[in-house]
Design a protein around this motif. Structure first.
Motif, PDB file in Angstrom:
ATOM      1  N   LEU A   4      91.047  81.798  39.988  1.00  0.00           N
ATOM      2  CA  LEU A   4      90.513  82.796  39.060  1.00  0.00           C
ATOM      3  C   LEU A   4      89.275  83.447  39.652  1.00  0.00           C
ATOM      4  O   LEU A   4      88.544  82.825  40.417  1.00  0.00           O
ATOM      5  CB  LEU A   4      90.122  82.119  37.741  1.00  0.00           C
ATOM      6  CG  LEU A   4      91.259  81.776  36.798  1.00  0.00           C
ATOM      7  CD1 LEU A   4      90.753  80.895  35.686  1.00  0.00           C
ATOM      8  CD2 LEU A   4      91.865  83.030  36.223  1.00  0.00           C
ATOM      9  N   PRO A   7      83.601  83.721  37.133  1.00  0.00           N
ATOM     10  CA  PRO A   7      83.316  84.191  35.782  1.00  0.00           C
ATOM     11  C   PRO A   7      82.049  85.029  35.711  1.00  0.00           C
ATOM     12  O   PRO A   7      81.066  84.752  36.399  1.00  0.00           O
ATOM     13  CB  PRO A   7      83.142  82.889  34.982  1.00  0.00           C
ATOM     14  CG  PRO A   7      82.988  81.814  35.967  1.00  0.00           C
ATOM     15  CD  PRO A   7      83.593  82.276  37.241  1.00  0.00           C
ATOM     16  N   LYS A   8      82.116  86.061  34.872  1.00  0.00           N
ATOM     17  CA  LYS A   8      80.951  86.927  34.686  1.00  0.00           C
ATOM     18  C   LYS A   8      79.953  86.276  33.739  1.00  0.00           C
ATOM     19  O   LYS A   8      78.793  86.568  33.746  1.00  0.00           O
ATOM     20  CB  LYS A   8      81.389  88.276  34.119  1.00  0.00           C
ATOM     21  CG  LYS A   8      82.148  89.127  35.112  1.00  0.00           C
ATOM     22  CD  LYS A   8      82.577  90.405  34.446  1.00  0.00           C
ATOM     23  CE  LYS A   8      83.461  91.212  35.370  1.00  0.00           C
ATOM     24  NZ  LYS A   8      84.150  92.282  34.692  1.00  0.00           N
ATOM     25  N   MET A   9      80.464  85.445  32.860  1.00  0.00           N
ATOM     26  CA  MET A   9      79.580  84.812  31.895  1.00  0.00           C
ATOM     27  C   MET A   9      80.180  83.477  31.520  1.00  0.00           C
ATOM     28  O   MET A   9      81.320  83.196  31.816  1.00  0.00           O
ATOM     29  CB  MET A   9      79.437  85.691  30.653  1.00  0.00           C
ATOM     30  CG  MET A   9      80.745  85.956  29.943  1.00  0.00           C
ATOM     31  SD  MET A   9      80.593  87.171  28.675  1.00  0.00           S
ATOM     32  CE  MET A   9      79.457  86.367  27.581  1.00  0.00           C
ATOM     33  N   ASN A  10      79.418  82.622  30.927  1.00  0.00           N
ATOM     34  CA  ASN A  10      79.951  81.342  30.498  1.00  0.00           C
ATOM     35  C   ASN A  10      79.369  80.980  29.149  1.00  0.00           C
ATOM     36  O   ASN A  10      78.668  81.747  28.526  1.00  0.00           O
ATOM     37  CB  ASN A  10      79.646  80.255  31.537  1.00  0.00           C
ATOM     38  CG  ASN A  10      78.158  80.125  31.786  1.00  0.00           C
ATOM     39  OD1 ASN A  10      77.361  80.304  30.869  1.00  0.00           O
ATOM     40  ND2 ASN A  10      77.791  79.851  33.014  1.00  0.00           N
ATOM     41  N   GLY A  11      79.715  79.755  28.699  1.00  0.00           N
ATOM     42  CA  GLY A  11      79.280  79.339  27.380  1.00  0.00           C
ATOM     43  C   GLY A  11      77.774  79.379  27.210  1.00  0.00           C
ATOM     44  O   GLY A  11      77.260  79.673  26.156  1.00  0.00           O
ATOM     45  N   SER A  14      76.486  83.187  27.426  1.00  0.00           N
ATOM     46  CA  SER A  14      77.225  84.161  26.633  1.00  0.00           C
ATOM     47  C   SER A  14      76.263  84.944  25.743  1.00  0.00           C
ATOM     48  O   SER A  14      76.523  86.070  25.386  1.00  0.00           O
ATOM     49  CB  SER A  14      78.284  83.483  25.778  1.00  0.00           C
ATOM     50  OG  SER A  14      77.690  82.576  24.901  1.00  0.00           O
ATOM     51  N   ASP A  75      81.744  88.718  25.363  1.00  0.00           N
ATOM     52  CA  ASP A  75      83.186  88.595  25.579  1.00  0.00           C
ATOM     53  C   ASP A  75      83.931  89.171  24.372  1.00  0.00           C
ATOM     54  O   ASP A  75      83.330  89.518  23.353  1.00  0.00           O
ATOM     55  CB  ASP A  75      83.592  87.139  25.864  1.00  0.00           C
ATOM     56  CG  ASP A  75      83.352  86.212  24.695  1.00  0.00           C
ATOM     57  OD1 ASP A  75      83.622  86.600  23.547  1.00  0.00           O
ATOM     58  OD2 ASP A  75      82.892  85.079  24.899  1.00  0.00           O
ATOM     59  N   GLU A  76      85.244  89.288  24.507  1.00  0.00           N
ATOM     60  CA  GLU A  76      86.028  89.986  23.480  1.00  0.00           C
ATOM     61  C   GLU A  76      85.909  89.318  22.111  1.00  0.00           C
ATOM     62  O   GLU A  76      85.899  89.996  21.087  1.00  0.00           O
ATOM     63  CB  GLU A  76      87.498  90.068  23.903  1.00  0.00           C
ATOM     64  CG  GLU A  76      88.163  88.709  24.043  1.00  0.00           C
ATOM     65  CD  GLU A  76      89.673  88.825  24.249  1.00  0.00           C
ATOM     66  OE1 GLU A  76      90.052  89.407  25.249  1.00  0.00           O
ATOM     67  OE2 GLU A  76      90.425  88.321  23.402  1.00  0.00           O
TER      68      GLU A  76
ATOM     69  N   ALA B  20      85.575  77.390  29.032  1.00  0.00           N
ATOM     70  CA  ALA B  20      84.902  78.678  28.792  1.00  0.00           C
ATOM     71  C   ALA B  20      84.288  79.205  30.085  1.00  0.00           C
ATOM     72  O   ALA B  20      84.386  80.395  30.399  1.00  0.00           O
ATOM     73  CB  ALA B  20      83.828  78.506  27.719  1.00  0.00           C
ATOM     74  N   GLU B  21      83.670  78.302  30.837  1.00  0.00           N
ATOM     75  CA  GLU B  21      83.050  78.675  32.117  1.00  0.00           C
ATOM     76  C   GLU B  21      84.105  79.196  33.105  1.00  0.00           C
ATOM     77  O   GLU B  21      83.904  80.200  33.789  1.00  0.00           O
ATOM     78  CB  GLU B  21      82.354  77.446  32.699  1.00  0.00           C
ATOM     79  CG  GLU B  21      81.827  77.642  34.108  1.00  0.00           C
ATOM     80  CD  GLU B  21      80.328  77.809  34.149  1.00  0.00           C
ATOM     81  OE1 GLU B  21      79.673  77.193  33.311  1.00  0.00           O
ATOM     82  OE2 GLU B  21      79.847  78.553  35.007  1.00  0.00           O
ATOM     83  N   GLY B  24      85.374  82.527  31.849  1.00  0.00           N
ATOM     84  CA  GLY B  24      84.315  83.521  31.698  1.00  0.00           C
ATOM     85  C   GLY B  24      84.138  84.050  30.297  1.00  0.00           C
ATOM     86  O   GLY B  24      83.899  85.251  30.115  1.00  0.00           O
ATOM     87  N   VAL B  25      84.267  83.157  29.306  1.00  0.00           N
ATOM     88  CA  VAL B  25      83.997  83.572  27.923  1.00  0.00           C
ATOM     89  C   VAL B  25      83.069  82.549  27.277  1.00  0.00           C
ATOM     90  O   VAL B  25      82.699  81.552  27.895  1.00  0.00           O
ATOM     91  CB  VAL B  25      85.298  83.684  27.075  1.00  0.00           C
ATOM     92  CG1 VAL B  25      86.191  84.780  27.597  1.00  0.00           C
ATOM     93  CG2 VAL B  25      86.030  82.365  27.002  1.00  0.00           C
ATOM     94  N   SER B  26      82.708  82.807  26.027  1.00  0.00           N
ATOM     95  CA  SER B  26      81.841  81.892  25.310  1.00  0.00           C
ATOM     96  C   SER B  26      82.643  80.691  24.800  1.00  0.00           C
ATOM     97  O   SER B  26      83.869  80.768  24.664  1.00  0.00           O
ATOM     98  CB  SER B  26      81.199  82.607  24.120  1.00  0.00           C
ATOM     99  OG  SER B  26      82.213  83.054  23.243  1.00  0.00           O
ATOM    100  N   ARG B  27      81.950  79.602  24.528  1.00  0.00           N
ATOM    101  CA  ARG B  27      82.616  78.411  23.982  1.00  0.00           C
ATOM    102  C   ARG B  27      83.195  78.713  22.593  1.00  0.00           C
ATOM    103  O   ARG B  27      84.244  78.201  22.228  1.00  0.00           O
ATOM    104  CB  ARG B  27      81.608  77.259  23.897  1.00  0.00           C
ATOM    105  CG  ARG B  27      82.237  75.945  23.524  1.00  0.00           C
ATOM    106  CD  ARG B  27      81.279  74.786  23.708  1.00  0.00           C
ATOM    107  NE  ARG B  27      81.688  73.703  22.820  1.00  0.00           N
ATOM    108  CZ  ARG B  27      81.131  73.479  21.641  1.00  0.00           C
ATOM    109  NH1 ARG B  27      80.135  74.229  21.219  1.00  0.00           N
ATOM    110  NH2 ARG B  27      81.560  72.484  20.885  1.00  0.00           N
ATOM    111  N   TYR B  38      91.881  82.940  16.250  1.00  0.00           N
ATOM    112  CA  TYR B  38      91.739  84.191  16.997  1.00  0.00           C
ATOM    113  C   TYR B  38      92.797  84.254  18.095  1.00  0.00           C
ATOM    114  O   TYR B  38      92.931  83.310  18.889  1.00  0.00           O
ATOM    115  CB  TYR B  38      90.337  84.270  17.608  1.00  0.00           C
ATOM    116  CG  TYR B  38      90.125  85.478  18.478  1.00  0.00           C
ATOM    117  CD1 TYR B  38      90.015  86.745  17.930  1.00  0.00           C
ATOM    118  CD2 TYR B  38      90.042  85.355  19.859  1.00  0.00           C
ATOM    119  CE1 TYR B  38      89.833  87.855  18.726  1.00  0.00           C
ATOM    120  CE2 TYR B  38      89.858  86.469  20.669  1.00  0.00           C
ATOM    121  CZ  TYR B  38      89.757  87.714  20.086  1.00  0.00           C
ATOM    122  OH  TYR B  38      89.581  88.806  20.871  1.00  0.00           O
TER     123      TYR B  38
END
Lengths: 137, 72
Positions: A4, A7-11, A14, A75-76, B20-21, B24-27, B38
């Motif tokens: 992959l 990642p641009k961002m993480n938990g 975010s 994020d979305e 999430a990491e 590349g999104v939030s937890r 969702y």
């Protein structure tokens, strides 16, 4: 396993750092208060008063730009949550102003100070955000 | 839409924060997808599937076939 992209961002990040947002918010608020204070003082001509009234616009536009940038970095899913919060705030603010307008016609309340509408929006946005977060949890 | 995210994550022994990491999104996004609250958009669905080395159809399952129920 598939590779992959990084990642641009993480938990953790975010929620982007709020330093810039708070700085711009503080400057905008200070200018708002300053403009209000100047407008409350006598001794200025009409041209000066118009300039004072328009003084907060650049800082508030900067605040809008910072907020939009932050939203674009979300994020979305978080965008979805904030969209619901904005929708709830929009509708509840409209309802509140509508009701207040009728109460004003009934002479039950004093004429609405337009500055209060912003507070309505902020409070309803907070309520909308909590509703959306709880729904998706 | 159902998904096997929680099962696949458990198999990999990943936490929600780790997944999430990786994608590349939030937890919060992972929690919402896992709980079925969702449905992710295609790019995120593909990323999630790729993270587990699966195809999208192996991770996300449409409960009713849209070709059969006449909605398409």
């Amino acid at each position: 396993m598939f590779k992959l992209p990084r990642p641009k961002m993480n938990g953790r990040n975010s929620v982007q750092p709020v330093g810039t947002l708070l700085s711009v918010l503080c400057v905008a608020t200070a200018i708002d208060i300053g403009a209000g204070w100047l407008l409350g003082r006598p001794g200025f001509g009409s041209h000066a008063r118009i300039i004072f009234a328009l003084l907060p616009i650049p800082a508030n536009l900067a605040l809008v730009a910072v907020i939009v940038r932050r939203i674009r970095k979300l994020d979305e899913f978080l965008r979805h949550v904030h969209l619901e919060a904005v929708a709830i705030a929009f509708l509840l603010t409209g309802l509140a102003v509508f009701v207040y307008g009728y109460l004003q016609k009934a002479q039950a309340v004093r004429p609405l100070n337009v500055g209060i509408v912003w507070i309505f929006m902020a409070v309803f946005y907070g309520i909308g955000y909590v509703i959306a977060v709880r729904y998706y949890r | 839409m159902k998904n096997r995210l929680r099962v696949l994550r458990a198999e990999k022994n990943w936490t929600q924060a780790q997944l999430a990491e990786i994608v590349g999104v939030s937890r919060q996004a992972i929690i919402a997808v896992e709980n079925g609250k969702y449905d992710p958009a295609l790019p995120l669905a593909f990323k999630l599937a790729r993270a587990f080395g699966k195809n999208v159809e192996e991770v996300f399952v449409w409960e009713v076939d849209p070709l059969q129920d006449g909605s398409l």
